[in-house]
Scaffold this motif. Sequence first.
Motif, short mmCIF file in Angstrom:
data_model
loop_
_atom_site.label_atom_id
_atom_site.label_comp_id
_atom_site.label_asym_id
_atom_site.label_seq_id
_atom_site.Cartn_x
_atom_site.Cartn_y
_atom_site.Cartn_z
N ASP A 26 12.69 9.65 -29.20
CA ASP A 26 11.96 10.77 -29.72
C ASP A 26 12.13 12.07 -29.48
O ASP A 26 13.34 12.34 -28.38
CB ASP A 26 10.24 10.40 -29.38
CG ASP A 26 9.97 10.54 -28.02
OD1 ASP A 26 10.72 11.02 -27.43
OD2 ASP A 26 8.97 9.86 -27.83
N LYS A 32 11.60 4.94 -28.26
CA LYS A 32 10.18 4.94 -28.92
C LYS A 32 9.55 3.71 -28.88
O LYS A 32 9.38 2.85 -29.99
CB LYS A 32 10.70 5.07 -30.57
CG LYS A 32 11.27 6.39 -30.74
CD LYS A 32 11.37 7.09 -32.23
CE LYS A 32 12.41 6.16 -32.87
NZ LYS A 32 12.76 6.86 -34.14
N TYR A 34 5.69 2.72 -27.20
CA TYR A 34 4.34 3.32 -26.86
C TYR A 34 3.37 2.63 -26.40
O TYR A 34 3.19 1.68 -27.27
CB TYR A 34 4.04 4.59 -27.87
CG TYR A 34 5.13 5.41 -28.43
CD1 TYR A 34 5.44 6.49 -27.33
CD2 TYR A 34 5.91 5.07 -29.49
CE1 TYR A 34 6.46 7.30 -27.78
CE2 TYR A 34 7.02 5.98 -29.75
CZ TYR A 34 7.44 7.17 -29.05
OH TYR A 34 8.44 7.94 -29.43
N PRO A 39 3.17 8.86 -31.26
CA PRO A 39 2.79 9.97 -31.72
C PRO A 39 3.48 10.04 -33.27
O PRO A 39 3.98 9.25 -33.71
CB PRO A 39 3.88 10.78 -30.76
CG PRO A 39 4.90 10.11 -30.14
CD PRO A 39 4.19 8.87 -30.15
N ASP A 40 3.40 11.30 -33.71
CA ASP A 40 3.71 11.64 -35.09
C ASP A 40 5.47 11.65 -35.12
O ASP A 40 5.92 12.55 -35.08
CB ASP A 40 3.34 12.77 -35.73
CG ASP A 40 3.41 12.77 -37.11
OD1 ASP A 40 3.79 11.87 -37.92
OD2 ASP A 40 3.19 14.08 -37.66
N ILE A 41 5.84 10.46 -35.30
CA ILE A 41 7.49 10.41 -35.24
C ILE A 41 7.87 9.68 -36.48
O ILE A 41 7.05 8.88 -37.10
CB ILE A 41 7.85 9.77 -33.89
CG1 ILE A 41 7.28 8.41 -33.80
CG2 ILE A 41 7.55 10.60 -32.61
CD1 ILE A 41 8.04 7.75 -32.59
N ALA A 42 9.11 9.53 -36.45
CA ALA A 42 9.98 8.91 -37.73
C ALA A 42 10.05 7.46 -37.11
O ALA A 42 10.16 7.19 -35.98
CB ALA A 42 11.33 9.53 -37.93
N TYR A 45 9.46 2.67 -34.75
CA TYR A 45 9.11 2.61 -33.31
C TYR A 45 8.29 1.33 -33.33
O TYR A 45 7.86 0.47 -33.82
CB TYR A 45 8.20 3.70 -33.07
CG TYR A 45 7.02 4.03 -34.06
CD1 TYR A 45 5.66 3.30 -33.72
CD2 TYR A 45 7.02 4.53 -35.25
CE1 TYR A 45 4.71 3.42 -34.75
CE2 TYR A 45 5.80 4.90 -36.00
CZ TYR A 45 4.75 4.16 -35.77
OH TYR A 45 3.85 4.28 -36.58
N THR A 47 4.78 -0.07 -30.53
CA THR A 47 3.54 0.21 -29.70
C THR A 47 3.17 -1.19 -29.15
O THR A 47 3.51 -2.63 -29.79
CB THR A 47 2.58 0.77 -30.56
OG1 THR A 47 2.15 -0.34 -31.68
CG2 THR A 47 2.85 1.84 -31.19
N THR A 109 1.47 3.61 -46.88
CA THR A 109 2.05 4.18 -46.13
C THR A 109 3.63 3.82 -46.43
O THR A 109 4.64 4.16 -45.73
CB THR A 109 2.18 3.94 -44.37
OG1 THR A 109 1.89 2.89 -43.93
CG2 THR A 109 0.61 4.83 -44.34
#
Length: 125
Positions: A26, A32, A34, A39-42, A45, A47, A109
Amino acid sequence: MLIDLEPVVLSTHRNDPELITLLGRDNKGNIKVYPLAAPDIALPYVTFSELTNFPNNFAGDKELSSAIHFQIDVFHNSNTSKISSAVNRVMESLGFTRSGTNSLYEPDTKIYHKVLRYKKTQIGS
């Protein structure tokens, strides 16, 4: 005794060479992966969150082990397979057993979402 494996799960994923290649970094230079939310990322990613952590075995009044469950979520704009396989390998290297998966598509989305759940009994110190 509470056994907290979240720091280990985070650092092991963020230091895995294959995940570094598949996910990229990031804008802060982090791989990436988390805890709880990205966070607001491309895309892509990953989690993760601890679902449960409860005493599993006792000797008298002393807790000997904990049953710990994690959920890992992989988000991608196309195929989650390679990242999911790498996550699975990392979790198995930490002694977790996969307890289930679920493939989702989020039409609003247009994101592919793979849910992976893991369990482990961790002996305390």
